[in-house]
Design a protein around this motif. Sequence first.
Motif, PDB file in Angstrom:
ATOM      1  N   ASP A   1      -1.376  -8.578  20.028  1.00 57.14           N
ATOM      2  CA  ASP A   1      -0.506  -7.488  19.573  1.00 57.14           C
ATOM      3  C   ASP A   1      -0.013  -7.738  18.143  1.00 57.14           C
ATOM      4  OD1 ASP A   1       0.863  -4.971  20.483  1.00 57.14           O
ATOM      5  OD2 ASP A   1       2.626  -6.125  19.904  1.00 57.14           O
ATOM      6  N   LYS A   2       0.390  -8.970  17.860  1.00 52.72           N
ATOM      7  CA  LYS A   2       0.871  -9.317  16.521  1.00 52.72           C
ATOM      8  C   LYS A   2      -0.237  -9.168  15.481  1.00 52.72           C
ATOM      9  CE  LYS A   2       3.093 -13.065  13.929  1.00 52.72           C
ATOM     10  NZ  LYS A   2       3.618 -14.459  14.010  1.00 52.72           N
ATOM     11  N   SER A   3      -1.425  -9.669  15.794  1.00 52.68           N
ATOM     12  CA  SER A   3      -2.570  -9.567  14.877  1.00 52.68           C
ATOM     13  C   SER A   3      -2.972  -8.119  14.658  1.00 52.68           C
ATOM     14  CB  SER A   3      -3.758 -10.361  15.425  1.00 52.68           C
ATOM     15  OG  SER A   3      -3.464 -11.723  15.547  1.00 52.68           O
ATOM     16  N   LEU A   4      -2.956  -7.344  15.740  1.00 49.80           N
ATOM     17  CA  LEU A   4      -3.333  -5.934  15.680  1.00 49.80           C
ATOM     18  C   LEU A   4      -2.422  -5.167  14.726  1.00 49.80           C
ATOM     19  CD1 LEU A   4      -5.146  -3.688  17.037  1.00 49.80           C
ATOM     20  CD2 LEU A   4      -3.233  -3.335  18.603  1.00 49.80           C
ATOM     21  N   HIS A   5      -1.113  -5.345  14.871  1.00 53.68           N
ATOM     22  CA  HIS A   5      -0.170  -4.591  14.051  1.00 53.68           C
ATOM     23  C   HIS A   5      -0.201  -5.036  12.589  1.00 53.68           C
ATOM     24  CE1 HIS A   5       1.444  -3.258  17.941  1.00 53.68           C
ATOM     25  NE2 HIS A   5       1.897  -2.231  17.245  1.00 53.68           N
ATOM     26  N   LYS A   6      -0.410  -6.308  12.347  1.00 51.93           N
ATOM     27  CA  LYS A   6      -0.515  -6.765  10.966  1.00 51.93           C
ATOM     28  C   LYS A   6      -1.734  -6.156  10.285  1.00 51.93           C
ATOM     29  CE  LYS A   6      -0.961 -10.875   8.063  1.00 51.93           C
ATOM     30  NZ  LYS A   6      -1.063 -12.352   8.023  1.00 51.93           N
ATOM     31  N   PHE A   7      -2.869  -6.191  10.969  1.00 50.92           N
ATOM     32  CA  PHE A   7      -4.090  -5.649  10.381  1.00 50.92           C
ATOM     33  C   PHE A   7      -3.950  -4.152  10.125  1.00 50.92           C
ATOM     34  CE2 PHE A   7      -8.181  -3.541  10.539  1.00 50.92           C
ATOM     35  CZ  PHE A   7      -8.952  -4.315   9.688  1.00 50.92           C
ATOM     36  N   TYR A   8      -3.528  -3.408  11.134  1.00 53.49           N
ATOM     37  CA  TYR A   8      -3.482  -1.949  11.001  1.00 53.49           C
ATOM     38  C   TYR A   8      -2.395  -1.482  10.030  1.00 53.49           C
ATOM     39  CZ  TYR A   8      -7.144  -0.258  14.054  1.00 53.49           C
ATOM     40  OH  TYR A   8      -8.375   0.070  14.575  1.00 53.49           O
ATOM     41  N   LYS A   9      -1.296  -2.195   9.943  1.00 50.52           N
ATOM     42  CA  LYS A   9      -0.258  -1.841   8.971  1.00 50.52           C
ATOM     43  C   LYS A   9      -0.828  -1.855   7.557  1.00 50.52           C
ATOM     44  CE  LYS A   9       4.193  -3.336   7.089  1.00 50.52           C
ATOM     45  NZ  LYS A   9       5.288  -4.358   7.173  1.00 50.52           N
ATOM     46  N   ASN A  10      -1.549  -2.919   7.226  1.00 49.20           N
ATOM     47  CA  ASN A  10      -2.144  -3.047   5.904  1.00 49.20           C
ATOM     48  C   ASN A  10      -3.345  -2.118   5.718  1.00 49.20           C
ATOM     49  OD1 ASN A  10      -0.775  -5.434   4.382  1.00 49.20           O
ATOM     50  ND2 ASN A  10      -1.024  -6.168   6.475  1.00 49.20           N
ATOM     51  N   ALA A  11      -4.163  -1.984   6.756  1.00 50.26           N
ATOM     52  CA  ALA A  11      -5.340  -1.118   6.664  1.00 50.26           C
ATOM     53  C   ALA A  11      -4.945   0.335   6.432  1.00 50.26           C
ATOM     54  CB  ALA A  11      -6.187  -1.245   7.933  1.00 50.26           C
ATOM     55  N   ARG A  12      -3.894   0.802   7.093  1.00 53.01           N
ATOM     56  CA  ARG A  12      -3.470   2.193   6.939  1.00 53.01           C
ATOM     57  C   ARG A  12      -2.933   2.452   5.528  1.00 53.01           C
ATOM     58  NH1 ARG A  12      -0.692   4.753  12.229  1.00 53.01           N
ATOM     59  NH2 ARG A  12      -1.715   6.579  11.341  1.00 53.01           N
ATOM     60  N   LEU A  13      -2.281   1.470   4.946  1.00 58.63           N
ATOM     61  CA  LEU A  13      -1.824   1.606   3.559  1.00 58.63           C
ATOM     62  C   LEU A  13      -3.012   1.694   2.603  1.00 58.63           C
ATOM     63  CD1 LEU A  13       1.138  -0.954   3.495  1.00 58.63           C
ATOM     64  CD2 LEU A  13       1.310   1.538   3.379  1.00 58.63           C
ATOM     65  N   ILE A  14      -4.026   0.888   2.854  1.00 59.77           N
ATOM     66  CA  ILE A  14      -5.234   0.909   2.023  1.00 59.77           C
ATOM     67  C   ILE A  14      -5.934   2.259   2.122  1.00 59.77           C
ATOM     68  CG2 ILE A  14      -7.566  -0.051   1.804  1.00 59.77           C
ATOM     69  CD1 ILE A  14      -6.307  -2.778   2.615  1.00 59.77           C
ATOM     70  N   VAL A  15      -6.054   2.778   3.339  1.00 63.39           N
ATOM     71  CA  VAL A  15      -6.690   4.084   3.537  1.00 63.39           C
ATOM     72  C   VAL A  15      -5.927   5.174   2.794  1.00 63.39           C
ATOM     73  CG1 VAL A  15      -7.287   5.854   5.231  1.00 63.39           C
ATOM     74  CG2 VAL A  15      -7.730   3.449   5.745  1.00 63.39           C
ATOM     75  N   LYS A  16      -4.629   5.121   2.862  1.00 64.32           N
ATOM     76  CA  LYS A  16      -3.784   6.124   2.201  1.00 64.32           C
ATOM     77  C   LYS A  16      -4.025   6.152   0.698  1.00 64.32           C
ATOM     78  CE  LYS A  16       1.008   7.744   2.210  1.00 64.32           C
ATOM     79  NZ  LYS A  16       2.385   7.447   2.692  1.00 64.32           N
ATOM     80  N   MET A  17      -4.301   4.992   0.122  1.00 59.23           N
ATOM     81  CA  MET A  17      -4.524   4.897  -1.319  1.00 59.23           C
ATOM     82  C   MET A  17      -5.969   5.233  -1.719  1.00 59.23           C
ATOM     83  SD  MET A  17      -2.266   1.553  -2.440  1.00 59.23           S
ATOM     84  CE  MET A  17      -3.075   0.422  -1.283  1.00 59.23           C
ATOM     85  N   ASN A  18      -6.832   5.426  -0.725  1.00 61.24           N
ATOM     86  CA  ASN A  18      -8.250   5.699  -1.009  1.00 61.24           C
ATOM     87  C   ASN A  18      -8.749   6.887  -0.192  1.00 61.24           C
ATOM     88  OD1 ASN A  18      -9.259   3.172  -2.694  1.00 61.24           O
ATOM     89  ND2 ASN A  18      -7.920   2.393  -1.091  1.00 61.24           N
ATOM     90  N   SER A  19      -7.974   7.942  -0.180  1.00 67.64           N
ATOM     91  CA  SER A  19      -8.250   9.081   0.695  1.00 67.64           C
ATOM     92  C   SER A  19      -9.510   9.859   0.317  1.00 67.64           C
ATOM     93  CB  SER A  19      -7.055  10.036   0.715  1.00 67.64           C
ATOM     94  OG  SER A  19      -6.756  10.498  -0.586  1.00 67.64           O
ATOM     95  N   ASP A  20     -10.084   9.570  -0.843  1.00 63.33           N
ATOM     96  CA  ASP A  20     -11.314  10.270  -1.224  1.00 63.33           C
ATOM     97  C   ASP A  20     -12.516   9.812  -0.404  1.00 63.33           C
ATOM     98  OD1 ASP A  20     -10.982   7.802  -2.546  1.00 63.33           O
ATOM     99  OD2 ASP A  20     -12.510   8.329  -4.027  1.00 63.33           O
ATOM    100  N   PHE A  21     -12.474   8.559   0.088  1.00 65.67           N
ATOM    101  CA  PHE A  21     -13.610   8.085   0.883  1.00 65.67           C
ATOM    102  C   PHE A  21     -13.191   7.342   2.147  1.00 65.67           C
ATOM    103  CE2 PHE A  21     -12.562   4.577  -1.883  1.00 65.67           C
ATOM    104  CZ  PHE A  21     -12.817   3.428  -1.156  1.00 65.67           C
ATOM    105  N   MET A  22     -11.883   7.274   2.429  1.00 59.80           N
ATOM    106  CA  MET A  22     -11.393   6.613   3.635  1.00 59.80           C
ATOM    107  C   MET A  22     -10.483   7.568   4.406  1.00 59.80           C
ATOM    108  SD  MET A  22     -10.576   2.772   2.146  1.00 59.80           S
ATOM    109  CE  MET A  22     -10.654   1.933   3.728  1.00 59.80           C
ATOM    110  N   ILE A  23     -10.696   7.663   5.712  1.00 57.95           N
ATOM    111  CA  ILE A  23      -9.969   8.606   6.557  1.00 57.95           C
ATOM    112  C   ILE A  23      -9.283   7.840   7.693  1.00 57.95           C
ATOM    113  CG2 ILE A  23     -10.110  10.716   7.931  1.00 57.95           C
ATOM    114  CD1 ILE A  23     -11.098  11.115   5.070  1.00 57.95           C
ATOM    115  N   ASP A  24      -8.010   8.133   7.908  1.00 60.30           N
ATOM    116  CA  ASP A  24      -7.227   7.485   8.963  1.00 60.30           C
ATOM    117  C   ASP A  24      -7.287   8.326  10.239  1.00 60.30           C
ATOM    118  OD1 ASP A  24      -5.317   6.337  10.619  1.00 60.30           O
ATOM    119  OD2 ASP A  24      -3.880   5.999   9.001  1.00 60.30           O
ATOM    120  N   LEU A  25      -7.926   7.774  11.281  1.00 57.99           N
ATOM    121  CA  LEU A  25      -8.024   8.467  12.569  1.00 57.99           C
ATOM    122  C   LEU A  25      -7.167   7.794  13.647  1.00 57.99           C
ATOM    123  CD1 LEU A  25     -11.853   9.310  12.841  1.00 57.99           C
ATOM    124  CD2 LEU A  25      -9.998  10.756  12.005  1.00 57.99           C
ATOM    125  N   VAL A  26      -6.256   6.928  13.236  1.00 60.79           N
ATOM    126  CA  VAL A  26      -5.479   6.141  14.193  1.00 60.79           C
ATOM    127  C   VAL A  26      -4.673   7.017  15.140  1.00 60.79           C
ATOM    128  CG1 VAL A  26      -3.609   4.458  14.428  1.00 60.79           C
ATOM    129  CG2 VAL A  26      -5.393   4.110  12.708  1.00 60.79           C
TER     130      VAL A  26
END
Length: 311
Positions: free
Chosen positions: A248-273
Amino acid sequence: MIKKIDQTVIRGLDPTLGYAYSHEDDLPLLENEKYENGLIYIGNKETAKVKIGILGGSTSDISLSGSWLRPMYKLLNDENICIISGAMSGYSTSQELLKLIRDIIPSKPDIVLSLNGINDMNFTQCASPKHPLIHSYQVKLGNFLVKKYGTNSNTSHFFNKYSSKTTKPMGMNSNMDIGNLILGFENSIESFESWYRNIKMAKALCKEFDIKYLSFLQPTFGVGKYEFNKKEETIYKEYLKEINPLYDKSLHKFYKNARLIVKMNSDFMIDLVDIFQDYSEFYYDIRHPNKKGNEILAREITKIIKEKKYI
């Protein structure tokens, strides 16, 4: 008519990726599906007007309720497409990148779609965080060869046994033992940084070959706005207790950062979480959507690629 096999049997030895499909008889293929040279084709690759390359892990592997690929093919059937899938259970973006270079780009798709995320979390698929491009199976095989045919093995030289006198490997001769196992440059980055780096390289490669590219951050149990029912909550708690208390701890750390990265690259990255936030009972285990979930994924991904006028 579907073959009498419920899901993919993975027994192919792949020197680049660690493992792969072995034979079409190990796959639950339908009549319009074909396995060839490490890829699954849905539709007619010879007559299709649009070819869509697929990268990903088990959520995209057709062995799991047909994944989202079959419902997407049905939704796009009028567009005369062919889906070319290189997705495989357990593949992370490290293996996706290598699969893209070796198999997908040579198959000449017009679009490449990747649904990824969970298999990159905490470097679960690689032999070591220091070597994210190398799967643990490759290291096991390499260590076996070094141990059996290396300097201290007291065994006849490997290359003397398997190489002819006229075709010696460059830099080696038949009198040399196998030396150490070399894994390359040692990384010191977080798993979400490695994930993002792989995606950027995949995008750059596709651009160089005039291929449209989209990366989708996949939904998974335990993150986002999806609400557990009592049964799902029990399954998740039991997994944390019995199998991996740190998940659970690893999951939330990864997805917290991954979602921020996707938000900054919305031209080719899409958040389906959060794609299942208005639904319930859309998973059959802690990682994989069920058939209803795959249909929702297919509809959303189809909608996005049409909105972007990729089709």
